[in-house]
Design a protein around this motif. Structure first.
Motif, mmCIF file in Angstrom:
data_model
loop_
_atom_site.group_PDB
_atom_site.id
_atom_site.type_symbol
_atom_site.label_atom_id
_atom_site.label_comp_id
_atom_site.label_asym_id
_atom_site.label_seq_id
_atom_site.Cartn_x
_atom_site.Cartn_y
_atom_site.Cartn_z
ATOM 1 N N ASN A 408 0.872 -1.172 0.000
ATOM 2 C CA ASN A 408 0.000 0.000 0.000
ATOM 3 C C ASN A 408 0.913 1.227 0.000
ATOM 4 O O ASN A 408 1.680 1.436 0.927
ATOM 5 N N SER A 409 0.818 2.034 -1.051
ATOM 6 C CA SER A 409 1.789 3.116 -1.214
ATOM 7 C C SER A 409 1.342 4.449 -0.635
ATOM 8 O O SER A 409 2.155 5.358 -0.488
ATOM 9 N N TYR A 410 0.056 4.569 -0.306
ATOM 10 C CA TYR A 410 -0.388 5.872 0.169
ATOM 11 C C TYR A 410 -1.590 5.745 1.097
ATOM 12 O O TYR A 410 -2.712 5.560 0.661
ATOM 13 N N THR A 411 -1.338 5.840 2.394
ATOM 14 C CA THR A 411 -2.422 5.908 3.375
ATOM 15 C C THR A 411 -1.946 6.817 4.503
ATOM 16 O O THR A 411 -0.964 7.533 4.352
ATOM 17 N N ASN A 412 -2.657 6.818 5.618
ATOM 18 C CA ASN A 412 -2.340 7.730 6.722
ATOM 19 C C ASN A 412 -2.499 6.982 8.037
ATOM 20 O O ASN A 412 -3.581 6.462 8.329
ATOM 21 N N ILE A 413 -1.440 6.927 8.821
ATOM 22 C CA ILE A 413 -1.479 6.196 10.085
ATOM 23 C C ILE A 413 -2.509 6.776 11.053
ATOM 24 O O ILE A 413 -2.983 6.104 11.958
ATOM 25 N N GLY A 414 -2.895 8.032 10.840
ATOM 26 C CA GLY A 414 -3.889 8.659 11.701
ATOM 27 C C GLY A 414 -5.312 8.510 11.207
ATOM 28 O O GLY A 414 -6.247 8.966 11.865
ATOM 29 N N ALA A 415 -5.504 7.852 10.047
ATOM 30 C CA ALA A 415 -6.848 7.710 9.488
ATOM 31 C C ALA A 415 -7.672 6.681 10.254
ATOM 32 O O ALA A 415 -7.128 5.729 10.827
ATOM 33 N N GLN A 416 -8.986 6.871 10.248
ATOM 34 C CA GLN A 416 -9.876 5.964 10.966
ATOM 35 C C GLN A 416 -9.839 4.546 10.402
ATOM 36 O O GLN A 416 -10.038 3.586 11.134
ATOM 37 N N ASN A 417 -9.602 4.435 9.103
ATOM 38 C CA ASN A 417 -9.628 3.107 8.477
ATOM 39 C C ASN A 417 -8.244 2.473 8.384
ATOM 40 O O ASN A 417 -8.058 1.476 7.685
ATOM 41 N N PHE A 418 -7.245 3.020 9.089
ATOM 42 C CA PHE A 418 -5.888 2.484 8.972
ATOM 43 C C PHE A 418 -5.794 1.054 9.498
ATOM 44 O O PHE A 418 -5.042 0.236 8.973
ATOM 45 N N ASP A 419 -6.563 0.747 10.530
ATOM 46 C CA ASP A 419 -6.584 -0.600 11.084
ATOM 47 C C ASP A 419 -6.979 -1.617 10.009
ATOM 48 O O ASP A 419 -6.439 -2.729 9.935
ATOM 49 N N LYS A 420 -7.905 -1.223 9.159
ATOM 50 C CA LYS A 420 -8.349 -2.093 8.062
ATOM 51 C C LYS A 420 -7.190 -2.387 7.108
ATOM 52 O O LYS A 420 -7.009 -3.529 6.663
ATOM 53 N N HIS A 421 -6.397 -1.372 6.806
ATOM 54 C CA HIS A 421 -5.242 -1.571 5.918
ATOM 55 C C HIS A 421 -4.243 -2.555 6.530
ATOM 56 O O HIS A 421 -3.657 -3.390 5.825
ATOM 57 N N LEU A 422 -4.038 -2.458 7.846
ATOM 58 C CA LEU A 422 -3.105 -3.375 8.526
ATOM 59 C C LEU A 422 -3.634 -4.806 8.503
ATOM 60 O O LEU A 422 -2.836 -5.748 8.344
ATOM 61 N N ARG A 423 -4.927 -4.982 8.679
ATOM 62 C CA ARG A 423 -5.505 -6.340 8.632
ATOM 63 C C ARG A 423 -5.289 -6.959 7.252
ATOM 64 O O ARG A 423 -4.929 -8.132 7.137
ATOM 65 N N GLU A 424 -5.512 -6.176 6.201
ATOM 66 C CA GLU A 424 -5.314 -6.659 4.837
ATOM 67 C C GLU A 424 -3.841 -6.956 4.586
ATOM 68 O O GLU A 424 -3.492 -7.955 3.933
ATOM 69 N N PHE A 425 -2.974 -6.119 5.108
ATOM 70 C CA PHE A 425 -1.538 -6.274 4.956
ATOM 71 C C PHE A 425 -1.068 -7.572 5.620
ATOM 72 O O PHE A 425 -0.253 -8.320 5.074
ATOM 73 N N GLN A 426 -1.612 -7.867 6.783
ATOM 74 C CA GLN A 426 -1.210 -9.038 7.536
ATOM 75 C C GLN A 426 -1.648 -10.329 6.863
ATOM 76 O O GLN A 426 -0.991 -11.371 6.983
ATOM 77 N N LYS A 427 -2.745 -10.259 6.095
ATOM 78 C CA LYS A 427 -3.284 -11.458 5.438
ATOM 79 C C LYS A 427 -2.583 -11.804 4.124
ATOM 80 O O LYS A 427 -2.730 -12.902 3.614
ATOM 81 N N LYS A 428 -1.849 -10.847 3.577
ATOM 82 C CA LYS A 428 -1.296 -11.029 2.227
ATOM 83 C C LYS A 428 -0.330 -12.238 2.130
ATOM 84 O O LYS A 428 0.245 -12.652 3.126
#
Length: 428
Positions: A408-428
């Motif tokens: 994921n090349s562009y997100t924000n650690i302070g965003a409300q949906n950042f946890d969702k990005h980490l879950r997807e990242f962990q599953k890859k």
């Protein structure tokens, strides 16, 4: 007019004061965590004060002398006003807390048919208006400015729900068409001023406007079946049509495009970007957006990140790959202009505990580095290749593997949906 107070458990050494969209003051805390200032009576009206990542409001009118006390561990609920003008501000903060609680409990009402939903809103409005009338009778010297603000605190949060109703009701979930509503469903709109300079920056007013603008945009989108434009493009056009205060219009556009760029990681939507650049009249905003686009295009999903040079607090130069100790990694660029170091620490502690197999590396982009040291807080060297990834200076977070392959090349650690990005990242 006097404004001061004390901050318990401060997150940073100052309080920022705004009037509308403009920053008026940066008030530094003394040794006992107190601050104070004075304003001319010609400046009277609604002020915003910010500390850490929290904000609240204070109404200051001629001869007022307001002192606040709050604890950052429970910011809104702990806020107390003292001095001349305290009663009206206590009333306003209680309205704010009541509105927050109502928002949390209101979800089930969106299932009601339109007529019943409208009746529910009207009943709640009457109840709140009677409460305000009783307060005004007990405090006869209250100003017209307070009455307007307290009334706005009643009307706009409820009308926001009316605007949201078509998109939240069960009917919208089962039909592709925009719900058919009686002509008088939005009768209250005739009484509202969409360009009230006295309410610019006020949460209740801004929240209502955003819901109104999206309602109008969604309706237009649904009526044009063959369009290739996105909802955000319609939103920009609707903002341009209805918002006439230039600075406010520009800020609405900027906030929306930033959200779009952070949310749509691999998608630029040229129609949205070009429309923003056409409608916005703020040159600084346009420059920042162009820089953000440049940042995004310099690194995309599945690209390989450059293992660029960084420098630690003790001035030790290292390469990014020397800090990678886990299979999956999060690299985040951050600045005190957008989030405090305390906020960053809380986020990293939380995510590190929840995702122990992911490493976190922070790059601070401020000209003056944070006072505190941090084990995962670094800076870029003067000629670091990492500069190409953060020309804009806005927060940016990149998720990549140990080999440098970007997920994921562009997100924000302070965003409300950042946890969702980490879950997807962990599953890859």
């Amino acid at each position: 007019m006097y404004f001061g107070g004390q901050i318990e458990n401060p997150k940073e050494p100052f309080v920022t004061v705004k009037k509308g969209d403009e920053i008026l003051d940066t008030l530094y805390l003394d040794a006992t965590n107190n601050f104070h200032t004075r304003y001319n009576s010609c400046d009277e009206g609604l002020f915003t004060f910010l500390h850490g990542n929290e904000l609240q409001f204070v109404l200051l009118e001629n001869n007022d002398s307001i002192v606040i006390n709050l604890n950052t561990l429970d910011f809104d609920e702990s806020l107390v006003y003292f001095g001349r003008g305290a009663a009206k501000n206590e009333y306003l903060i209680n309205q704010f807390l009541d509105n927050e609680e109502e928002d949390r409990s209101f979800r089930t009402f969106f299932k009601l048919p339109p007529a019943e939903f409208k009746k529910t809103i009207e009943n709640k409005k009457r109840t709140k208006e009677k409460k305000l009338e009783a307060f005004l009778e007990e405090n006869e010297i209250l100003s017209k400015g307070f009455k307007n603000l307290a009334t706005a605190n009643i009307h706009y949060p409820l009308y926001k729900k009316m605007e949201y109703y078509p998109m939240a009701s069960d009917k919208i979930k089962t039909s592709k068409a925009f719900p058919e509503l009686e002509e008088d469903f939005y009768a209250y709109r005739k009484l509202l001023n969409l360009n009230d300079p006295t309410l610019i920056g006020y949460y209740a007013y801004t929240d209502y406007l955003i819901h109104f603008l999206y309602n109008q945009s969604y309706k237009k989108l649904k009526s044009e079946q063959n369009t290739n434009l996105s909802i955000r493009s319609y939103f920009f056009k609707t903002v341009d049509e209805h918002i006439k205060i230039e600075s406010f219009k520009n800020n609405l556009l900027m906030g929306n495009i930033l959200h779009h760029l952070w949310k749509n990681n691999e998608q630029n939507d040229l129609d949205v970007l070009n429309l923003f650049l056409k409608i916005s009249t703020d040159k600084k905003h346009k420059k920042k957006v162009r820089q953000l686009i440049s940042d995004k295009t310099n690194l995309a999903k599945k690209d390989t990140i450059a293992f660029f040079e960084i420098i630690s607090r003790d001035l030790q130069k290292k390469s990014l790959n020397q800090l990678i100790h886990k299979e999956n990694n999060v690299l985040f660029f951050w600045s005190k202009k957008f989030m405090t170091q305390e906020f960053i620490k809380e986020k990293i502690n939380y995510f590190s505990s929840k995702y122990p197999n992911i490493g976190f590396i922070g790059i601070n982009t401020d000209k003056v580095p944070p006072e505190e040291n941090g084990s995962n807080f670094y800076r870029l060297t003067k000629n670091s290749k990492g500069l190409q990834y953060n020309n804009s200076g806005y927060p940016r977070t990149i998720l990549f593997s140990k080999e440098g392959i970007v997920f994921n090349s562009y997100t924000n650690i302070g965003a409300q949906n950042f946890d969702k990005h980490l879950r997807e990242f962990q599953k890859k």
